[in-house]
Design an enzyme around this catalytic site. Structure first.
Site, short mmCIF file in Angstrom:
data_model
loop_
_atom_site.label_atom_id
_atom_site.label_comp_id
_atom_site.label_asym_id
_atom_site.label_seq_id
_atom_site.Cartn_x
_atom_site.Cartn_y
_atom_site.Cartn_z
N GLY A 84 57.45 95.35 -43.33
CA GLY A 84 58.00 96.19 -42.27
C GLY A 84 58.95 95.38 -41.40
CB ALA A 85 61.72 95.22 -39.84
N GLY A 98 56.33 91.70 -34.55
CA GLY A 98 55.55 92.54 -33.64
C GLY A 98 54.06 92.40 -33.91
CD GLU A 105 55.43 89.68 -41.12
OE1 GLU A 105 54.72 90.69 -41.16
OE2 GLU A 105 56.21 89.44 -40.18
#
Ligand code: 5RP
Length: 228
Positions: A84-85, A98, A105
């Site tokens: 994700g981002a 987050g 990652e």
């Protein structure tokens, strides 16, 4: 929003083939990818898959979902990572971290032949920093100095704390995270270089030139943005 996260995640999982080494990102969007991978493995539609998790949380979840895991001792390269981002710009550069897993990652991202980022439409912005501060992982020893360093770069630093505890968040590697709000970032390359040059900073959440494609779930459908 949950529905959009699921759509982006399930689209990305279509690119996984039997026999692949798969990098497993972290977060609430990746959660849906893990569910889908597990479902396909159990149905016999994906065989000989091994995953490399990017965090303790993902490792636990993948284990519960019976996704076989491996590590960099056994595999030096990853076929596809799905992650994700927090923010994505039109050049496919990202802000991540987050969920506090930015260091591992980024290690996964740089070991991956293909990095597929999955987001809902709320994460897309015209310039990085519009919506999200940059998570900066620092060693505990140096954190007061790194707070000052971030201020010297015109950032507003905030040490990340656990919600219900008066204690700083600890990463999987035992470091602290400073959320550094730089506002809109004019030159992400320059900022990334400055953070990388600083002793005490282990890693930062600006991901430049690592992403192969972004899958964005909009309310009216899923779109894939490829690197030009
Ligand atoms: C964790 C991350 C996550 O991928 C990012 O925070 C997005 O998470 P979510 O899918 O829950 O919004 O970088 O370190």
């Amino acid at each position: 929003m949950e529905n959009l996260k699921q759509k982006a995640a399930e689209e990305a999982v279509k690119y996984i083939e039997s026999g692949m080494v798969v990098g497993l990102g972290t977060g609430s969007t990746v959660y849906y990818a893990l569910l889908k991978i597990s479902e396909l493995i159990k149905a016999g539609k994906l065989v000989n898959i091994v995953g490399i998790p990017s965090s303790g949380k993902t490792e636990k979840l993948a284990t519960e979902l019976e996704i076989p895991l491996t590590d960099f001792m056994k595999h030096k390269s990853i076929d596809i990572t799905i992650d994700g981002a927090d923010e994505v710009d039109k050049y496919l550069n990202l802000i991540k971290g987050g969920g506090g897993a930015l260091l591992r990652e980024k290690v996964l991202a740089q070991a991956s032949k293909r990095l597929i980022i999955i987001v809902d439409e709320s994460k897309v912005s015209s310039k990085l920093g519009e919506k999200w501060a940059v998570p900066v992982e620092v060693i505990k020893f140096a954190y007061p100095l790194e707070m000052e360093f971030i201020k010297s770069l015109a950032g507003k630093p905030q040490l990340r704390m656990y919600e219900n505890l008066n204690e700083p968040v600890l990463t999987d590697e035992g470091n602290y995270i400073i959320d550094a709000n730089f506002g809109v970032i004019k030159n992400p390359f320059e900022l990334a270089a400055k953070l990388e040059n600083r002793a005490g900073i282990v890693e930062h959440g600006i991901f430049i030139n690592l992403t192969s494609e972004v899958i964005v779930a909009y309310k009216d459908g899923v779109k894939k943005i490829k690197k030009k």
